[in-house]
Design a protein around this motif. Structure first.
Motif, PDB file in Angstrom:
ATOM      1  N   GLY A 428      29.718  36.607  42.375  1.00 31.31           N
ATOM      2  CA  GLY A 428      29.890  37.953  42.896  1.00 31.31           C
ATOM      3  C   GLY A 428      31.219  38.568  42.502  1.00 31.31           C
ATOM      4  O   GLY A 428      31.445  39.751  42.711  1.00 31.31           O
ATOM      5  N   LYS A 429      32.115  37.767  41.939  1.00 27.42           N
ATOM      6  CA  LYS A 429      33.399  38.334  41.529  1.00 27.42           C
ATOM      7  C   LYS A 429      33.207  39.209  40.305  1.00 27.42           C
ATOM      8  O   LYS A 429      32.322  38.963  39.502  1.00 27.42           O
ATOM      9  N   LYS A 430      34.071  40.181  40.165  1.00 29.26           N
ATOM     10  CA  LYS A 430      33.929  41.076  39.033  1.00 29.26           C
ATOM     11  C   LYS A 430      34.928  40.799  37.932  1.00 29.26           C
ATOM     12  O   LYS A 430      34.667  41.055  36.777  1.00 29.26           O
ATOM     13  N   ASP A 431      36.104  40.346  38.283  1.00 29.56           N
ATOM     14  CA  ASP A 431      37.045  40.055  37.219  1.00 29.56           C
ATOM     15  C   ASP A 431      37.950  38.914  37.634  1.00 29.56           C
ATOM     16  O   ASP A 431      38.042  38.548  38.789  1.00 29.56           O
ATOM     17  N   THR A 432      38.613  38.353  36.641  1.00 27.78           N
ATOM     18  CA  THR A 432      39.473  37.223  36.910  1.00 27.78           C
ATOM     19  C   THR A 432      40.588  37.204  35.867  1.00 27.78           C
ATOM     20  O   THR A 432      40.642  38.072  35.006  1.00 27.78           O
ATOM     21  N   THR A 433      41.445  36.218  35.964  1.00 28.54           N
ATOM     22  CA  THR A 433      42.505  36.131  34.964  1.00 28.54           C
ATOM     23  C   THR A 433      42.141  35.079  33.926  1.00 28.54           C
ATOM     24  O   THR A 433      41.254  34.258  34.121  1.00 28.54           O
ATOM     25  N   VAL A 434      42.891  35.141  32.825  1.00 28.93           N
ATOM     26  CA  VAL A 434      42.628  34.218  31.739  1.00 28.93           C
ATOM     27  C   VAL A 434      42.866  32.783  32.183  1.00 28.93           C
ATOM     28  O   VAL A 434      42.136  31.857  31.803  1.00 28.93           O
ATOM     29  N   GLY A 435      43.865  32.592  33.036  1.00 26.43           N
ATOM     30  CA  GLY A 435      44.173  31.245  33.489  1.00 26.43           C
ATOM     31  C   GLY A 435      43.021  30.628  34.278  1.00 26.43           C
ATOM     32  O   GLY A 435      42.645  29.472  34.081  1.00 26.43           O
ATOM     33  N   ASN A 466      37.342  40.006  22.887  1.00 24.23           N
ATOM     34  CA  ASN A 466      37.662  41.359  23.327  1.00 24.23           C
ATOM     35  C   ASN A 466      37.492  42.357  22.193  1.00 24.23           C
ATOM     36  O   ASN A 466      36.972  43.449  22.389  1.00 24.23           O
ATOM     37  N   ASP A 467      37.909  41.962  20.989  1.00 21.71           N
ATOM     38  CA  ASP A 467      37.767  42.856  19.839  1.00 21.71           C
ATOM     39  C   ASP A 467      36.323  43.181  19.566  1.00 21.71           C
ATOM     40  O   ASP A 467      35.988  44.261  19.124  1.00 21.71           O
ATOM     41  N   GLN A 468      35.465  42.178  19.823  1.00 19.95           N
ATOM     42  CA  GLN A 468      34.072  42.413  19.498  1.00 19.95           C
ATOM     43  C   GLN A 468      33.340  43.188  20.573  1.00 19.95           C
ATOM     44  O   GLN A 468      32.183  43.502  20.412  1.00 19.95           O
ATOM     45  N   GLY A 469      33.998  43.448  21.688  1.00 17.94           N
ATOM     46  CA  GLY A 469      33.343  44.236  22.710  1.00 17.94           C
ATOM     47  C   GLY A 469      32.576  43.419  23.722  1.00 17.94           C
ATOM     48  O   GLY A 469      31.789  43.956  24.486  1.00 17.94           O
ATOM     49  N   LEU A 470      32.765  42.092  23.749  1.00 15.25           N
ATOM     50  CA  LEU A 470      32.039  41.282  24.726  1.00 15.25           C
ATOM     51  C   LEU A 470      32.834  41.112  26.006  1.00 15.25           C
ATOM     52  O   LEU A 470      32.287  41.008  27.083  1.00 15.25           O
ATOM     53  N   PHE A 471      34.170  41.026  25.865  1.00 10.53           N
ATOM     54  CA  PHE A 471      35.059  40.941  27.018  1.00 10.53           C
ATOM     55  C   PHE A 471      35.851  42.213  27.117  1.00 10.53           C
ATOM     56  O   PHE A 471      35.885  43.018  26.188  1.00 10.53           O
ATOM     57  N   LYS A 472      36.546  42.365  28.245  1.00 11.50           N
ATOM     58  CA  LYS A 472      37.533  43.422  28.315  1.00 11.50           C
ATOM     59  C   LYS A 472      38.801  42.796  28.871  1.00 11.50           C
ATOM     60  O   LYS A 472      38.813  42.305  29.996  1.00 11.50           O
ATOM     61  N   ARG A 477      52.162  40.961  30.665  1.00 12.84           N
ATOM     62  CA  ARG A 477      53.179  40.389  29.790  1.00 12.84           C
ATOM     63  C   ARG A 477      52.844  38.954  29.443  1.00 12.84           C
ATOM     64  O   ARG A 477      53.016  38.517  28.324  1.00 12.84           O
ATOM     65  N   ASP A 478      52.388  38.250  30.443  1.00 10.18           N
ATOM     66  CA  ASP A 478      52.071  36.863  30.226  1.00 10.18           C
ATOM     67  C   ASP A 478      50.599  36.737  29.892  1.00 10.18           C
ATOM     68  O   ASP A 478      49.760  37.342  30.554  1.00 10.18           O
ATOM     69  N   ASP A 479      50.292  35.966  28.899  1.00 12.07           N
ATOM     70  CA  ASP A 479      48.899  35.824  28.475  1.00 12.07           C
ATOM     71  C   ASP A 479      48.007  35.349  29.597  1.00 12.07           C
ATOM     72  O   ASP A 479      46.861  35.749  29.721  1.00 12.07           O
ATOM     73  N   LYS A 480      48.570  34.470  30.427  1.00  9.23           N
ATOM     74  CA  LYS A 480      47.711  33.825  31.425  1.00  9.23           C
ATOM     75  C   LYS A 480      47.250  34.789  32.497  1.00  9.23           C
ATOM     76  O   LYS A 480      46.251  34.553  33.158  1.00  9.23           O
ATOM     77  N   PHE A 481      47.971  35.873  32.695  1.00 12.20           N
ATOM     78  CA  PHE A 481      47.654  36.747  33.815  1.00 12.20           C
ATOM     79  C   PHE A 481      46.873  37.971  33.415  1.00 12.20           C
ATOM     80  O   PHE A 481      46.699  38.869  34.216  1.00 12.20           O
ATOM     81  N   LYS A 482      46.403  38.020  32.186  1.00  5.27           N
ATOM     82  CA  LYS A 482      45.600  39.178  31.786  1.00  5.27           C
ATOM     83  C   LYS A 482      44.262  39.107  32.505  1.00  5.27           C
ATOM     84  O   LYS A 482      43.659  38.046  32.615  1.00  5.27           O
ATOM     85  N   ARG A 483      43.802  40.264  32.930  1.00  5.27           N
ATOM     86  CA  ARG A 483      42.545  40.269  33.652  1.00  5.27           C
ATOM     87  C   ARG A 483      41.368  40.357  32.671  1.00  5.27           C
ATOM     88  O   ARG A 483      41.437  41.082  31.690  1.00  5.27           O
ATOM     89  N   VAL A 484      40.336  39.628  32.978  1.00  4.03           N
ATOM     90  CA  VAL A 484      39.177  39.539  32.091  1.00  4.03           C
ATOM     91  C   VAL A 484      37.944  40.028  32.827  1.00  4.03           C
ATOM     92  O   VAL A 484      37.709  39.611  33.952  1.00  4.03           O
ATOM     93  N   THR A 485      37.172  40.927  32.191  1.00  8.23           N
ATOM     94  CA  THR A 485      35.853  41.270  32.751  1.00  8.23           C
ATOM     95  C   THR A 485      34.827  41.123  31.645  1.00  8.23           C
ATOM     96  O   THR A 485      35.136  41.284  30.478  1.00  8.23           O
TER      97      THR A 485
END
Lengths: 508, 421
Positions: A428-435, A466-472, A477-485
């Protein structure tokens, strides 16, 4: 204006002379050899009444320019219809003619299925011209429903009708609002039509000039009515909506001479952006061009194919196309594009079968033109028309998104990442971080006994997705904290990956 | 001595040949494009029918970065320019540079002027430029010349009002012009970014550039790395090189290596880069490629900087990191130097290890870990407090720590046992 010297036809005549016998010989990609020249057919045809001095006209333009010809072509002998012979797709000329008939840019001679709307607009224009009164009209509808096409015809019909009635035919200004550099340029264009010789005075803007012109009775009876057709009207919408407003207000002046027809996509443009007009009781008349239904699409396609003296499409193939396009959007351009790609699929199929049989029979010998012609002599009935399977293939190419194919061809670790994302977001979650995603990914790798990659490689793979349009991916600043949907539906991913046992077990 | 030098020269020549091949996109994509249903032939067919039959077309090339979209397009264009030298002119735009409409029209006008040897005026306005473009389209249409617009990074053109796209695609709807619009993008859903009316005018043709299959990849590697028989190198050297290469490629370990590499990144661009690295590691004195070259290339590709840091750590520092890991496992949210020392003492008590050091030595080790960025403070607020009291966190994941311990020489067995628990 630049001018290119007209190409002399001598180098191409040589090409025409050499018969193309590479049809069956080359196994790789064949390019159609013969080149059809517009100048050749134009030379053979008779002169049309409207002709430009420098260039010769193409057959397509010839047909459209003379107003009397459309009626003649459509009248076909009823007995002729039943005796249509099958076409020969290997003939380059016929193939070209078919593709031209189904091309979007070929303007048909009559516009079927839009008679009601055209009649309404025509009556409105006739009334305005007769009573010498100004008025405004708003044409709306989805893209590909024949709006601009109908307006072209109406324009011509109004001029002809005025000539016939002995009235002064109106001047026409047809423009596409996307080509305007600035939204207020439209007023200077209108002014230019009114007073082509006079230069605009510096102090007053064109708009004010027009407003002055229309407010005073200055020898108005001698000047002509002006028909303004503004295509893609929503490009004129600015933040304060001034330009659009002023344009429509021009028709409300007491001595105004313009008939304004605006074309756009949104149905409620008039209500949303021109509220003040309602209080003045001069709201523009709205003519809606509805999306085409299945029967309409079918009849339009058949109308276009009537010009060809042979049967190209199976009736069921046309029906399938019409039904699918009508269910999707009702856009005529799409239907035409699907038909064209079905013809190309048939062409490719025939080319491949010809090259296959040509290669096997030749056995290394040079394939003489006679054997190539042999195929043309005995065309089998079934192989020549565009069948349902060609049409189905063309439809699936147009309507299917390439996502499933791409997911299936991704490298293994990227597929695991997608799978872990689907699993993670199931709760049910919509987004998360890379970590977090990395942890989920490591779990799946452990269960499959595949060594997981490090965090650096993982984040670069996320970036590729992300480049291919499958993720967003969000910003951080830190790679680990980028949000992924996930941008793709989880069901699509499950469908794409169901062939692999690992993912099937994972995603159960 | 002379023979060795000769051999080195030969191998250098061979190396140069291979490297120049690997950097030439024409050479790379030609063998992949030979079959009739490859993207190359499909694209060529579409563009050449538009040229010969004088109809307009638009097409999108989609695929991940490095899969050869622009390379194949350039191949097709160069072939067609040879075939019909007078009938094609190409205009190239890039979404990163020309996404603004004014800029794009100026660039189109400039390129058209260059092609047809007309004078280009820098001060022409937007209106002038767009009139010029429409006029040129018309003139070229009448002169049987097709204009091919190549729009790289198509996604960037779909920002804003999409005026340029609309005017290009609208011009193609008229009978007068003869043009082909080719969009190149790595986003799969780039046509969803288009406005309704622009999308309706676009002809929905898409060519997907997917990575080749396994057999194709193997054939491709063999084709690229074999030396040609008719080069300037001596015949017997070439034959031996190719023979050894064939044996290497059929080796199971090599196949496994390639599989591992390809499971991360499958595109041709990545593969070519990997091969370039492997070839550069070739031993010049031996003169032949070996499995070791490829292994070195693979490991240099997959650097993990944190593991390299661990290799430089002392045993005491390893102890401290393992203690912190254990604290994390015990779900202590934050820990500082003193809690780590407590854990360290308890380990020593339970296992009677020989590595027990005093607190000040441990503090030095702690500070060294901070310097290496293997641990860091949780927040920057407590500047007044001394190092021992501020909470810290580990910057390395447990998997990486485990891997680092395994690859550490003379790692005490107790640490591995503690990590496994």
């Amino acid at each position: 204006m630049p001018a290119i010297a007209d190409r002399s036809s001598s180098p191409f005549k040589a090409m025409l002379a050499a018969k193309s016998c590479e049809l069956a010989g080359s196994g790789g990609c064949c390019t159609p050899q013969k080149r059809r020249l517009r100048s050749d057919t134009a030379l053979a045809a008779k002169e049309s009444p409207v002709s430009t001095p420098m260039k010769l006209k193409s057959p397509r333009r010839r047909l459209d320019s003379s107003p009397s010809s459309p009626a003649n072509r459509i009248k076909k002998d009823p007995s002729e219809k039943t005796l249509k012979k099958c076409w020969n797709p290997r003939d380059v000329e016929q193939m070209r003619a078919v593709k031209e008939a189904v091309h979007v840019s070929t303007a048909p001679s009559t516009v079927v299925c839009r008679e009601d709307e055209q009649k309404r607009v025509l009556d409105f224009c006739k009334a305005c011209v007769q009573q010498e009164k100004a008025g405004s009209l708003y044409v709306c509808g989805c893209p590909g429903t024949g709006k601009s096409l109908s307006m072209e015809l109406v324009k011509q019909q109004v001029i002809d009708w005025a000539k016939m009635e002995g009235l002064q035919s109106p001047e026409v200004l047809a423009m596409n609002c996307t080509s305007l550099a600035n939204t207020s340029v439209i007023f200077s264009k209108i002014l230019g039509m009114h007073q082509p010789k006079k230069k605009s005075i510096g102090s007053t803007s064109p708009l004010q000039h027009l407003q002055n012109l229309y407010s005073n009775k200055q020898a108005q009876s001698s000047s002509k009515m002006m028909l303004i057709i503004a295509d893609e009207l929503d490009y004129l919408i600015t933040r304060d909506r001034a330009v659009l407003h002023d344009l429509f207000m021009l028709t409300t002046f007491p001595f105004s001479r313009c008939i304004l027809i605006g074309i756009a996509n949104s149905i409620d443009l008039a209500d949303r952006f021109l509220p003040r007009l309602q209080s003045l009781n001069c709201k523009p008349m709205v003519v809606t061009f509805r999306a085409y239904s299945k029967d309409q699409i079918l009849s339009i396609l058949q109308e276009r194919l009537l010009v060809l003296p042979y049967i190209v499409f199976h009736q069921q193939a046309l029906e399938l196309c019409a039904r699918k396009v009508a269910a999707a959007s009702g856009d005529m351009r799409k239907a035409l594009s699907v038909c064209r790609s079905a013809v190309e699929i048939l062409e490719a199929e025939l080319r491949e079968s010809a090259s296959n049989t040509g290669l096997t029979s030749a056995e290394g010998d040079f394939v003489s033109p006679r054997t190539a012609l042999a195929y043309e002599v005995f065309p089998s009935q079934e192989n020549n028309t565009v069948r349902i399977d060609h049409m189905a293939l063309a439809l699936s190419k147009t309507f299917r998104s390439p996502i499933v194919d791409t997911i299936q061809s991704l490298p293994q670790h990227q597929q695991i990442i997608l799978c872990s994302a689907v699993k993670y977001f199931r709760g049910g979650k919509k987004d998360t971080t890379v970590g977090e995603l990395n942890k989920s990914y490591i779990d799946i790798c452990k269960s499959a006994l595949i060594p997981p990659v490090g965090i650096l490689e993982f984040s670069s793979m996320c970036r590729v997705l992300n480049d291919q349009g499958l993720f967003k991916l969000g910003q951080s600043r830190d790679d680990k904290f980028k949000r992924v949907t996930l941008k793709v539906d989880g069901a699509d991913i499950s469908f794409a990956l169901q062939g692999v046992r690992l993912f099937r077990n994972c995603l159960q | 001595m002379g023979r060795e030098k000769e051999k080195e020269k030969l191998s250098e020549k061979a190396l140069n040949l291979l490297r120049s091949r690997l950097s030439d996109p024409n050479f790379i994509f030609r063998p992949l494009s030979d079959s009739p249903d490859s993207n190359y032939s499909k694209l060529k067919f579409i563009i050449s029918t538009s040229v010969t039959e004088a109809c307009n077309n638009s097409i999108l090339l989609l695929g991940p970065r490095g899969s050869g979209k622009v390379a194949v397009l350039e191949l097709v264009l160069s072939d067609l320019l040879q075939q019909y030298p007078e009938a094609i002119s190409v205009i190239r735009l890039n979404g990163l540079l020309h996404s603004d409409d004014n800029c794009a029209l100026k660039e189109i006008a400039r390129q058209l002027c260059m092609e047809h040897q007309l004078l280009f005026s820098k001060v022409a306005s937007f209106d002038d430029n767009s009139q010029f473009m429409i006029a040129m389209l018309r003139e070229c249409g009448l002169a049987h010349k097709t204009i091919i617009f190549v729009l790289d990074e198509f996604g960037f053109f779909a920002q804003g009002k999409q005026r340029l796209l609309y005017s290009l695609l609208d011009a193609m709807q008229s009978v007068n012009s003869q043009a082909v619009v080719i969009g190149v993008s790595c986003r799969l859903d780039v046509d969803q970014l288009l406005e309704k009316r622009v999308r309706s005018r676009f002809s929905h043709r898409k060519l997907l550039f997917l990575s080749p299959s396994k057999e194709d990849t193997e054939r491709f590697i063999e084709h690229i790395l074999s030396l040609p028989m008719d080069s300037s190198l001596p015949h017997n050297y070439t034959a031996e090189f190719n023979g050894r290469l064939k044996k290497l490629l059929s080796d199971e370990r090599f196949k496994e290596l390639i599989d591992t590499y390809l499971s991360f990144n499958f595109t041709i661009g990545h593969l070519v880069r990997f091969l370039f690295q492997a070839v550069s590691y070739m031993d010049l004195s031996a003169g032949f490629l070996s499995l070791g070259n490829f292994k070195t290339a693979l490991s240099s590709n997959q650097r993990q900087p944190k593991l390299e840091c661990i290799r430089d750590c002392s045993v005491l520092e390893l102890y401290m990191m393992v203690c912190m890991k254990r604290l994390e496992v015990k779900e202590q949210a934050s820990y500082n130097f003193y809690s780590v020392m407590t854990e360290y003492k308890s380990i020593h008590d339970s296992f009677q290890t020989s590595d027990y050091y005093a607190a000040n030595v441990c503090l030095r080790a702690f500070e060294h870990l901070l310097q290496c960025q293997l641990i860091s403070f949780i927040d920057n607020k407590g500047h007044n407090q001394s190092v021992e009291f501020r909470p810290v966190k580990l910057l390395i994941s447990s998997a990486e720590l485990h891997q680092g311990l395994k690859s550490y020489q003379q790692c005490p067995a107790i640490l591995l046992k503690l990590m496994d628990r």
